[in-house]
Design an enzyme around this catalytic site. Structure first.
Site, mmCIF file in Angstrom:
data_model
loop_
_atom_site.group_PDB
_atom_site.id
_atom_site.type_symbol
_atom_site.label_atom_id
_atom_site.label_comp_id
_atom_site.label_asym_id
_atom_site.label_seq_id
_atom_site.Cartn_x
_atom_site.Cartn_y
_atom_site.Cartn_z
ATOM 1 N N HIS A 131 0.814 -1.218 0.000
ATOM 2 C CA HIS A 131 0.000 0.000 0.000
ATOM 3 C C HIS A 131 0.852 1.276 0.000
ATOM 4 O O HIS A 131 0.454 2.282 -0.545
ATOM 5 C CB HIS A 131 -0.982 0.008 1.183
ATOM 6 C CG HIS A 131 -0.343 0.232 2.522
ATOM 7 N ND1 HIS A 131 0.201 -0.799 3.254
ATOM 8 C CD2 HIS A 131 -0.158 1.355 3.260
ATOM 9 C CE1 HIS A 131 0.695 -0.312 4.375
ATOM 10 N NE2 HIS A 131 0.500 0.997 4.412
ATOM 11 N N ASP A 132 2.034 1.248 0.616
ATOM 12 C CA ASP A 132 2.888 2.439 0.690
ATOM 13 C C ASP A 132 4.072 2.385 -0.270
ATOM 14 O O ASP A 132 5.063 3.106 -0.073
ATOM 15 C CB ASP A 132 3.419 2.621 2.115
ATOM 16 C CG ASP A 132 2.451 3.405 2.994
ATOM 17 O OD1 ASP A 132 1.613 4.157 2.444
ATOM 18 O OD2 ASP A 132 2.537 3.270 4.235
ATOM 19 N N LYS A 184 6.002 5.398 -1.466
ATOM 20 C CA LYS A 184 6.912 6.145 -0.593
ATOM 21 C C LYS A 184 8.374 6.027 -1.026
ATOM 22 O O LYS A 184 9.205 6.840 -0.624
ATOM 23 C CB LYS A 184 6.768 5.689 0.871
ATOM 24 C CG LYS A 184 5.516 6.246 1.559
ATOM 25 C CD LYS A 184 5.496 5.891 3.043
ATOM 26 C CE LYS A 184 4.281 6.503 3.743
ATOM 27 N NZ LYS A 184 4.195 6.070 5.157
ATOM 28 N N HIS A 224 2.358 9.832 -2.672
ATOM 29 C CA HIS A 224 2.764 8.415 -2.608
ATOM 30 C C HIS A 224 1.620 7.478 -2.989
ATOM 31 O O HIS A 224 1.855 6.381 -3.499
ATOM 32 C CB HIS A 224 3.353 8.046 -1.233
ATOM 33 C CG HIS A 224 2.339 7.758 -0.165
ATOM 34 N ND1 HIS A 224 1.743 8.735 0.575
ATOM 35 C CD2 HIS A 224 1.822 6.594 0.285
ATOM 36 C CE1 HIS A 224 0.897 8.191 1.455
ATOM 37 N NE2 HIS A 224 0.931 6.892 1.291
ATOM 38 N N HIS A 238 -5.922 3.865 -0.325
ATOM 39 C CA HIS A 238 -5.834 3.662 1.128
ATOM 40 C C HIS A 238 -5.834 4.972 1.919
ATOM 41 O O HIS A 238 -5.941 4.943 3.147
ATOM 42 C CB HIS A 238 -4.626 2.782 1.493
ATOM 43 C CG HIS A 238 -3.288 3.465 1.469
ATOM 44 N ND1 HIS A 238 -2.616 3.753 0.307
ATOM 45 C CD2 HIS A 238 -2.487 3.898 2.470
ATOM 46 C CE1 HIS A 238 -1.468 4.336 0.593
ATOM 47 N NE2 HIS A 238 -1.360 4.442 1.903
ATOM 48 N N HIS A 239 -5.729 6.119 1.239
ATOM 49 C CA HIS A 239 -5.858 7.396 1.964
ATOM 50 C C HIS A 239 -7.124 8.155 1.605
ATOM 51 O O HIS A 239 -7.275 9.322 1.956
ATOM 52 C CB HIS A 239 -4.620 8.276 1.740
ATOM 53 C CG HIS A 239 -3.430 7.815 2.525
ATOM 54 N ND1 HIS A 239 -3.416 7.793 3.912
ATOM 55 C CD2 HIS A 239 -2.231 7.329 2.131
ATOM 56 C CE1 HIS A 239 -2.246 7.330 4.326
ATOM 57 N NE2 HIS A 239 -1.509 7.024 3.270
ATOM 58 N N ASP A 256 -4.081 0.542 8.398
ATOM 59 C CA ASP A 256 -2.919 1.435 8.287
ATOM 60 C C ASP A 256 -2.908 2.441 9.438
ATOM 61 O O ASP A 256 -1.875 2.668 10.086
ATOM 62 C CB ASP A 256 -2.991 2.165 6.934
ATOM 63 C CG ASP A 256 -1.744 2.983 6.653
ATOM 64 O OD1 ASP A 256 -0.655 2.575 7.075
ATOM 65 O OD2 ASP A 256 -1.874 4.037 6.002
#
Ligand code: C2E
Ligand code: SIN
Ligand code: SIN
Ligand code: FE
Ligand code: FE
Length: 388
Positions: free
Chosen positions: A233-234, A237, A262, A288-289, A317
C-alpha cells in the site's frame, strides 16, 4: 496411443473415462500429497490391481517416498531396493508373475504388514528432461487373470506420462506463487526500509487488513487477496525524498503535497502489471488514503466509491500508525487508538468496518501487539549499519 491397439473397445472406453476423470480431478487439486493419491488410484483402476503406489525419487536423501490414501505418514525406501529400485535405476519396466520367485524382490514390507505380494507391475515415470523421477508399482492383479498383461503395462505407462506432466506443472505453479509472494514482500520491505517506519509495519497492516476482511465475512479468496496486496500500500513512498519522508515533526503544506503523492505513485507503479494480484494492489495503494466522508486523497472519493480493499486497508494502516511510534509522533495507548476509531466512525472510516473492528477489537489488537513483540527488523538494522 499406438501401443493401445490390443485393447478392445470396451477397455479402450474404460481407460479414456478414467483418464478424463483424472484430468478433471487433478485440475482442481493443488496439494501435492492429494495429487499423488489421485495418481495412485488412477494406476490401480487402469490395470485393475489390488494396490498401486507412486514412488517419487527424493534426490536429497537418495530415497523413494510415497503417500498412501489413508496412511498417516509417508513411506520411504532406499533407492536400490526391490522391484521399484530396479526400475528407478534401470529406467525399465518389470512384469512379474510371482514376486517370491524373483531374487530382486524385497519381502521386508510383506513381513511388516502381513500382506502377500504375488504379481507385480512397475513402470518408470520420466520428467520432461528424460530423467526417471519416480516409479509406479501395481500389486496383485484382480479379475479373471492372476497376472498383469502387456496391455496393463501400456496402461500404467500412460498413467505415468500423464502423472509426470501433472506433477511438473503443479511444481511450477507452486514455484511461481512462492516467487510472487516473495517479490511482493521485498517490494513492501523496500518502502518500509526507506521510510524508517517501525519494523514490519507493512506486515502488520497486511495481517490486520486480513483479519478485518475475514470478520466482515468476505470469502476466503478475497481475504487472502487483500492480505497479499496490502503489503504494497505504501510502495509509492520509495519515490518520496528522505528530507520529507523522514522529517521529524510536522510537515509543511508544501511537504504534505509531496508526501500525499505516494498514493498515486504506488498505484501507477503497479497498475500496468499483467498480474491480477499486482493490479489489485494498485487499487489498494491508490485508495488507502481516501476517507469515507470524501475528504481524503488522491481523488476525494466518498463512501462506496472507495474500493472496499482500500477502505479496509485505511483502517489497518491508521491503527498501526497510531499505536506505533513514528518519526513525527509518539505511540498512542490502546484506549486512545480505540476511541479515535469510534470518533472517526463514518467520517474518516466506514461505520460498518469500525463496528466490526470494535466488535472484534481484542482479537485484532492482539494480532497487532503480538506482531509488534515478535517483529523482525534485524535486516533493517543490518542494512542501516552497512549504510552508516
Ligand atoms: P503514516 O505515518 O503511516 O500514517 C498513516 C495515516 O495515519 C495518516 O495518513 C493518517 O490518515 C493517519 N493518522 C496519523 N495521525 C493521525 C491522527 O492523529 N488521527 C487520525 N485520525 N489519523 C491519523 P496521512 O495523514 O495522509 O499521512 C500519510 C503519511 O504521511 C504518514 O504515514 C506519514 O508517513 C506522513 N506524515 C503524516 N503526517 C506527518 C507529519 O506531521 N510529519 C511527518 N514527518 N510525516 C507525516
Ligand atoms: C480484482 O478485483 O481482482 C482486481 C481487478 C484486477 O486486477 O483485474
Ligand atoms: C479504482 O477503483 O480504480 C481505484 C480507485 C482509487 O485508487 O482511489
Ligand atoms: Fe500511505
Ligand atoms: Fe502505511
Amino acid at each position: 496411443m499406438q501401443e493401445m491397439e490390443e485393447l478392445n473397445t470396451k477397455d479402450y472406453r474404460r481407460v479414456l473415462n478414467l483418464l478424463f476423470g483424472f484430468m478433471k480431478d487433478a485440475a482442481g487439486e493443488h496439494q501435492m500429497n492429494n495429487l499423488l493419491v489421485l495418481m495412485a488410484n488412477l494406476g490401480r483402476d487402469m490395470v485393475l490391481a489390488d494396490r498401486c503406489s507412486l514412488w517419487l525419487f527424493d534426490e536429497d536423501s537418495q530415497e523413494l517416498w510415497t503417500k498412501v490414501a489413508h496412511g498417516v505418514n509417508e513411506l520411504r525406501i532406499p533407492m536400490d531396493k526391490g522391484f521399484v529400485g530396479y526400475t528407478l535405476n534401470s529406467g525399465k519396466p518389470l512384469l512379474i508373475e510371482n514376486a517370491y520367485q524373483d531374487n530382486r524382490f524385497d519381502p521386508s514390507s510383506d513381513e511388516k504388514t502381513g500382506y502377500h505380494t504375488a504379481s507385480v507391475l512397475t513402470v518408470p515415470m520420466f520428467d520432461s528432461k528424460g530423467k526417471v523421477m519416480g516409479v509406479f508399482q501395481a500389486i496383485n492383479k484382480q479379475g479373471d487373470s492372476p497376472v498383469f498383461s502387456q496391455s496393463d503395462l501400456d496402461c500404467l505407462n500412460l498413467t505415468a506420462v500423464y502423472s509426470a506432466n501433472t506433477i511438473e506443472s503443479a511444481k511450477l505453479t507452486h514455484e511461481l506463487e512462492e516467487t510472487q509472494r516473495e517479490i511482493i514482500h521485498i517490494l513492501g520491505d523496500v518502502s518500509e526500509y526507506r521510510s524508517q517506519e517501525t519494523g514490519d509495519h507493512i506486515q502488520r497492516v497486511a495481517e490486520i487488513s486480513g483479519k478485518i476482511a475475514m470478520y466482515l465475512g468476505l470469502p476466503p479468496e478475497e481475504v487472502n487477496q487483500i492480505r497479499l496486496a496490502a503489503p504494497m500500500h505504501d510502495l509509492g513512498k520509495v519515490c518520496i525524498p528522505d528530507a520529507v519522508l523522514n522529517k521529524p515533526g510536522r510537515l509543511t503544506d508544501e511537504e504534505f503535497i509531496i508526501m500525499r503523492s505516494h498514493a498515486e505513485l504506488g498505484e501507477s507503479m503497479l497498475r500496468s502489471s499483467n498480474r491480477k494480484l499486482l493490479r489489485f494492489a494498485a487499487v489498494v495503494a491508490g485508495s488507502h488514503h481516501e476517507r469515507y466522508d470524501g475528504k481524503g486523497y488522491p481523488r476525494g472519493l466518498k463512501g462506496d466509491e472507495i474500493p472496499l480493499a482500500g477502505r479496509i486497508c485505511a483502517v489497518a494502516d491508521v491503527m498501526d500508525a497510531l499505536a506505533s511510534p513514528r518519526c513525527y509522533k509518539e505511540p498512542w495507548s490502546e484506549e486512545k487508538v480505540k476511541a479515535e476509531f469510534i470518533k472517526q466512525r463514518n467520517c474518516q472510516f466506514e461505520g460498518r468496518i469500525v463496528d466490526v473492528l470494535i466488535e472484534h477489537w481484542d482479537d485484532i489488537y492482539k494480532c497487532y501487539r503480538e506482531m509488534m513483540e515478535n517483529q523482525d527488523d534485524s535486516w533493517i538494522a543490518r542494512e542501516a549499519s552497512i549504510r552508516a
